[in-house]
Design an enzyme around this catalytic site. Structure first.
Site, PDB file in Angstrom:
ATOM      1  N   LYS A  13       0.824  -1.213   0.000  1.00 24.19           N
ATOM      2  CA  LYS A  13       0.000   0.000   0.000  1.00 24.19           C
ATOM      3  C   LYS A  13       0.863   1.270   0.000  1.00 24.19           C
ATOM      4  CE  LYS A  13      -2.071  -1.014   3.872  1.00 24.19           C
ATOM      5  NZ  LYS A  13      -1.554  -2.339   4.265  1.00 24.19           N
ATOM      6  N   ARG A  86      -9.016   1.227   9.076  1.00 24.42           N
ATOM      7  CA  ARG A  86      -8.623  -0.142   9.408  1.00 24.42           C
ATOM      8  C   ARG A  86      -9.681  -0.849  10.249  1.00 24.42           C
ATOM      9  NH1 ARG A  86      -2.762   0.592   8.864  1.00 24.42           N
ATOM     10  NH2 ARG A  86      -1.646  -1.327   9.240  1.00 24.42           N
ATOM     11  N   ARG A 125      12.294  -5.972   4.707  1.00 26.45           N
ATOM     12  CA  ARG A 125      11.979  -4.606   4.323  1.00 26.45           C
ATOM     13  C   ARG A 125      12.872  -3.585   5.014  1.00 26.45           C
ATOM     14  NH1 ARG A 125       5.802  -2.531   4.362  1.00 26.45           N
ATOM     15  NH2 ARG A 125       5.988  -2.307   6.610  1.00 26.45           N
ATOM     16  N   ARG A 158      12.085  -1.352  10.399  1.00 24.41           N
ATOM     17  CA  ARG A 158      11.082  -0.924  11.369  1.00 24.41           C
ATOM     18  C   ARG A 158      10.989  -1.931  12.506  1.00 24.41           C
ATOM     19  NH1 ARG A 158       5.758   0.507   7.987  1.00 24.41           N
ATOM     20  NH2 ARG A 158       4.868  -0.819   9.598  1.00 24.41           N
ATOM     21  N   ARG A 169       0.063  -8.333  13.395  1.00 25.53           N
ATOM     22  CA  ARG A 169      -0.516  -7.400  12.416  1.00 25.53           C
ATOM     23  C   ARG A 169      -1.464  -8.128  11.478  1.00 25.53           C
ATOM     24  NH1 ARG A 169       5.035  -5.172  10.496  1.00 25.53           N
ATOM     25  NH2 ARG A 169       3.963  -4.110   8.788  1.00 25.53           N
TER      26      ARG A 169
HETATM   27  P1  ADP Z   1       1.533  -1.908   7.565  1.00 29.44           P
HETATM   28  O1  ADP Z   1       0.410  -1.595   6.633  1.00 29.44           O
HETATM   29  O2  ADP Z   1       2.803  -2.236   6.859  1.00 29.44           O
HETATM   30  O3  ADP Z   1       1.184  -2.919   8.611  1.00 29.44           O
HETATM   31  P2  ADP Z   1       1.402   0.830   8.703  1.00 29.44           P
HETATM   32  O4  ADP Z   1       2.589   1.688   8.547  1.00 29.44           O
HETATM   33  O5  ADP Z   1       0.189   1.158   7.928  1.00 29.44           O
HETATM   34  O6  ADP Z   1       1.916  -0.654   8.433  1.00 29.44           O
HETATM   35  O7  ADP Z   1       0.971   0.779  10.246  1.00 29.44           O
HETATM   36  C1  ADP Z   1       1.891   0.485  11.269  1.00 29.44           C
HETATM   37  C2  ADP Z   1       1.190   0.405  12.621  1.00 29.44           C
HETATM   38  O8  ADP Z   1       0.576   1.674  12.928  1.00 29.44           O
HETATM   39  C3  ADP Z   1       0.038  -0.581  12.723  1.00 29.44           C
HETATM   40  O9  ADP Z   1       0.491  -1.889  13.008  1.00 29.44           O
HETATM   41  C4  ADP Z   1      -0.783   0.033  13.876  1.00 29.44           C
HETATM   42  O10 ADP Z   1      -0.180  -0.209  15.112  1.00 29.44           O
HETATM   43  C5  ADP Z   1      -0.673   1.504  13.597  1.00 29.44           C
HETATM   44  N1  ADP Z   1      -1.753   2.012  12.711  1.00 29.44           N
HETATM   45  C6  ADP Z   1      -1.587   2.569  11.471  1.00 29.44           C
HETATM   46  N2  ADP Z   1      -2.763   2.929  10.938  1.00 29.44           N
HETATM   47  C7  ADP Z   1      -3.714   2.563  11.833  1.00 29.44           C
HETATM   48  C8  ADP Z   1      -5.137   2.660  11.874  1.00 29.44           C
HETATM   49  N3  ADP Z   1      -5.837   3.187  10.849  1.00 29.44           N
HETATM   50  N4  ADP Z   1      -5.793   2.165  12.962  1.00 29.44           N
HETATM   51  C9  ADP Z   1      -5.131   1.638  13.991  1.00 29.44           C
HETATM   52  N5  ADP Z   1      -3.785   1.514  14.031  1.00 29.44           N
HETATM   53  C10 ADP Z   1      -3.071   1.979  12.970  1.00 29.44           C
END
Ligand code: ADP
Ligand code: ZN
Length: 213
Positions: A13, A86, A125, A158, A169
Site C-alpha cells: 500500500k 482499518r 523490508r 522498522r 498485524r
Molecule cells: P503496515 O500496513 O505495513 O502494517 P502501517 O505503517 O500502515 O503498516 O501501520 C503500522 C502500525 O501503525 C500498525 O500496526 C498500527 O499499530 C498503527 N496504525 C496505522 N494505521 C492505523 C489505523 N488506521 N488504525 C489503527 N492503528 C493503525
C-alpha cells in the site's frame, strides 16, 4: 477524488500510494507514517502509541480518527488513504467527515497477495527514516547499502517488521480490517488489484483500474 488502498501488511500500500502521488497528483494520508512521526517527535500521542505499534496491534480508533480529522480540516478531496480506515468504526468516521464537507470516498482498491509471500516482504523490508521510501534487502536493494535512493537518509528496519509483530498485524488485519471489504463492496466502491509482480506492473494495474472506472 478520494481513494482508499486496502490490503494486508506488506501488500504494498505505502509503495503504491507514493507512486500514485507522483503520477496522479493525489495527496497520501498514511496513518502509519503519521503515527511514526508522532513517535519520533516524542509527542503525547507518540508516547501513547509506540509500544502498541511495535507489538503490531491497532492503535485506538479515537486517536486515529482525531489525526485524520486534523488533516481533513483544510482539504477534503484528492486524497489517497493508505492504512486507513482499518476498522468499521474508522470507516464510519471517515464517511461522516467527508459527507459533512460534501465529499465522498470514490474508490477502494484492495491489493490482493499470496499470504505466504508477505512474511518475506516484511522481514526483508528497509524503510527510510526521513521520507518513508521502502526497499527490500534482496528484492529491491537500494543503490548504496543502508542509504535511501530518494533522499540520501539512513535506511532502518522498522521495529514492527519482525516475524512476531507481523503475525499480530496479520491477525489484526483479518479480525478488524478484512470486514471493510464487505462494507465497501456493498457500497459499490470495491475493486481488486493483484499485488503480485513487480512494483511497476502493480502500479500500472492500479492506474488502469482507476482509468477504467
Ligand atoms: P503496515 O500496513 O505495513 O502494517 P502501517 O505503517 O500502515 O503498516 O501501520 C503500522 C502500525 O501503525 C500498525 O500496526 C498500527 O499499530 C498503527 N496504525 C496505522 N494505521 C492505523 C489505523 N488506521 N488504525 C489503527 N492503528 C493503525
Ligand atoms: Zn528517503
Amino acid at each position: 477524488m478520494n481513494l482508499i488502498l486496502l490490503g494486508p501488511p506488506g501488500s504494498g500500500k505505502g509503495t503504491q500510494a507514493k507512486i500514485l502521488v507522483k503520477n496522479l497528483g493525489l495527496v497520501q494520508l498514511s496513518t502509519g507514517d503519521m503515527l511514526r512521526e508522532a513517535v519520533k517527535s516524542g509527542s503525547d500521542i507518540g508516547r501513547k502509541v509506540a509500544k502498541i505499534m511495535d507489538a503490531g496491534e491497532l492503535v485506538t480508533d479515537e486517536i486515529i480518527n482525531s489525526l485524520i480529522r486534523e488533516k481533513l480540516k483544510s482539504k477534503n478531496s484528492g486524497f489517497i488513504f493508505d492504512g486507513y480506515p482499518r476498522t468499521l468504526n474508522q470507516a464510519d468516521s471517515l464517511e461522516e467527515q467527508l459527507d459533512q464537507a460534501g465529499a465522498s470516498v470514490d474508490m477502494v482498491i484492495e491489493l490482493t497477495v499470496d499470504v505466504d509471500q508477505l512474511i518475506d516482504r516484511i522481514v526483508g523490508r528497509l524503510s527510510c527514516v526521513n521520507c518513508g521510501a521502502m526497499f527490500h534487502k534482496n528484492n529491491q536493494p537500494p543503490k548504496v547499502e543502508g542509504i535511501c535512493d530518494v533522499c540520501g537518509s539512513d535506511l532502518i528496519q522498522r521495529k514492527d517488521d519482525n516475524e512476531e509483530s507481523f503475525r499480530t498485524r496479520l491477525l489484526e488485519y483479518y479480525q478488524k480490517t478484512a470486514p471493510l471489504t464487505g462494507y465497501y463492496h456493498r457500497a459499490g466502491l470495491l475493486q481488486y488489484v493483484s499485488s503480485v509482480g513487480s512494483i511497476e506492473e502493480i502500479s500500472e494495474r492500479i492506474e488502469a483500474t482507476i482509468q477504467a472506472s
